[in-house]
Scaffold this active site. Structure first.
Site, PDB file in Angstrom:
ATOM      1  N   CYS A 195       0.832  -1.201   0.000  1.00 49.87           N
ATOM      2  CA  CYS A 195       0.000   0.000   0.000  1.00 49.87           C
ATOM      3  C   CYS A 195       0.865   1.249   0.000  1.00 49.87           C
ATOM      4  O   CYS A 195       0.638   2.189  -0.772  1.00 49.87           O
ATOM      5  CB  CYS A 195      -0.927  -0.019   1.210  1.00 49.87           C
ATOM      6  SG  CYS A 195      -2.076   1.372   1.284  1.00 49.87           S
ATOM      7  N   CYS A 196       1.874   1.262   0.844  1.00 47.70           N
ATOM      8  CA  CYS A 196       2.785   2.409   0.909  1.00 47.70           C
ATOM      9  C   CYS A 196       3.515   2.604  -0.418  1.00 47.70           C
ATOM     10  O   CYS A 196       3.712   3.726  -0.875  1.00 47.70           O
ATOM     11  CB  CYS A 196       3.808   2.215   2.027  1.00 47.70           C
ATOM     12  SG  CYS A 196       3.173   2.473   3.687  1.00 47.70           S
ATOM     13  N   CYS A 249      -1.445   8.248   7.052  1.00 49.94           N
ATOM     14  CA  CYS A 249      -2.782   7.870   6.614  1.00 49.94           C
ATOM     15  C   CYS A 249      -3.625   7.443   7.817  1.00 49.94           C
ATOM     16  O   CYS A 249      -3.100   6.893   8.786  1.00 49.94           O
ATOM     17  CB  CYS A 249      -2.688   6.723   5.607  1.00 49.94           C
ATOM     18  SG  CYS A 249      -1.857   7.166   4.071  1.00 49.94           S
ATOM     19  N   CYS A 279      -3.471   3.845   9.388  1.00 48.31           N
ATOM     20  CA  CYS A 279      -2.176   3.399   9.910  1.00 48.31           C
ATOM     21  C   CYS A 279      -1.570   4.387  10.901  1.00 48.31           C
ATOM     22  O   CYS A 279      -0.359   4.369  11.148  1.00 48.31           O
ATOM     23  CB  CYS A 279      -1.215   3.157   8.749  1.00 48.31           C
ATOM     24  SG  CYS A 279      -1.858   2.011   7.506  1.00 48.31           S
ATOM     25  N   CYS A 322       7.443   3.967   5.738  1.00 54.54           N
ATOM     26  CA  CYS A 322       6.570   3.727   4.587  1.00 54.54           C
ATOM     27  C   CYS A 322       7.348   3.300   3.351  1.00 54.54           C
ATOM     28  O   CYS A 322       6.774   2.719   2.433  1.00 54.54           O
ATOM     29  CB  CYS A 322       5.755   4.974   4.268  1.00 54.54           C
ATOM     30  SG  CYS A 322       6.750   6.376   3.704  1.00 54.54           S
TER      31      CYS A 322
END
Length: 254
Positions: free
Chosen positions: A131-132, A212, A215, A238
């Site tokens: 995702c990062c 985000c 997280c 990240c």
């Protein structure tokens, strides 16, 4: 006089016509104060070829204020991941106006890549490293195209891999400046107070480090400032400041 460029693939060449070679710049940076380093980098070493990367988080106003004192037209790269707190977006707008920043660029993930790798928006829960990579690493790599150097706000007091930060380094063919590396939490607080800088609205609610929303978590008294990032996972970065340990072939947030 003939100059011989030091070419970094895909980046602007750093030539010997620049005041000082890259190794000399790195050495010089270690002995400069924060303000002196920013002034030299923005005005002398990398004019028109340097950007600031900012999350507009709890400590970001300090670096942005110092950069604006040198040149408020310095490009500021902001990773708009699509998973940020609304408070962060509103804080960004407030700081831009307060500091007179003239060139803030929002970097977003590629829509096609997002649709393919994260169609349900839940990749952060399944594979946060992926995702990062999708929402932060790849957009930043594109956004830094054309820049020979960039400035970030990491500090040694954050601990972990950040505890030995130099003032300047080379990463992936660019010079990376860490002008606040030696600043303590008290130094940050004093600068906020001395210049009447606004605080991120979530800081008063217990958030010490904000990325985000899925997280980022509140931290308890005495915890490391970044303890709330990826709470319960063996993840601390990240990826924009170093590759995460897990493979990112599938494409977290923070």
């Amino acid at each position: 006089m003939t100059t011989h460029p030091i070419v970094f693939p895909g980046r602007l060449p750093l030539t010997s016509a620049r005041p000082g070679s890259v190794p000399e710049i790195l050495r010089a940076a270690q002995g400069l104060s924060t303000r002196a380093l920013l002034a030299r980098a923005i005005r002398d070493w990398f004019p028109g070829e340097i950007a600031v990367v900012s999350s507009f988080g709890t400590e970001s106003a300090v670096l942005l204020h110092l950069v604006a004192e040198v040149d408020p037209a310095t490009p500021v790269l902001f990773l708009e991941t699509g998973k940020l707190f609304g408070e962060t977006l509103r804080y960004r707008d407030r700081l831009v106006e307060r500091l007179g920043l003239r060139d803030v660029r929002s970097l977003r993930p590629d829509p096609a890549a997002l649709a393919q790798a994260d169609p349900d928006g839940e990749l952060w829960a399944r594979t946060p490293d992926a995702c990062c990579h999708l929402r932060k690493v790849e957009p930043l790599e594109r956004g830094l195209g054309g820049f020979a150097a960039w400035i970030n706000g990491r500090k040694r007091h954050h601990g972990g891999d950040r505890s030995t930060l130099p003032m300047a380094e080379t990463v992936d063919g660019r010079v990376k400046l860490n002008p606040l590396a030696g600043w303590s939490r008290a130094d940050i607080d004093r600068h906020f107070a001395a210049h009447d800088l606004p605080r991120h609205p979530l800081q008063a609610d217990g958030f010490a480090s904000i990325g985000c929303w899925p997280c980022s978590d509140r931290v308890a008294a005495g915890e490391d400032p970044r303890a709330g990032r990826w709470r319960g996972r063996a993840k601390t970065e990240c990826g924009i400041h170093g590759r995460p340990p897990a493979a990112v072939s599938a494409g977290g947030c923070g």
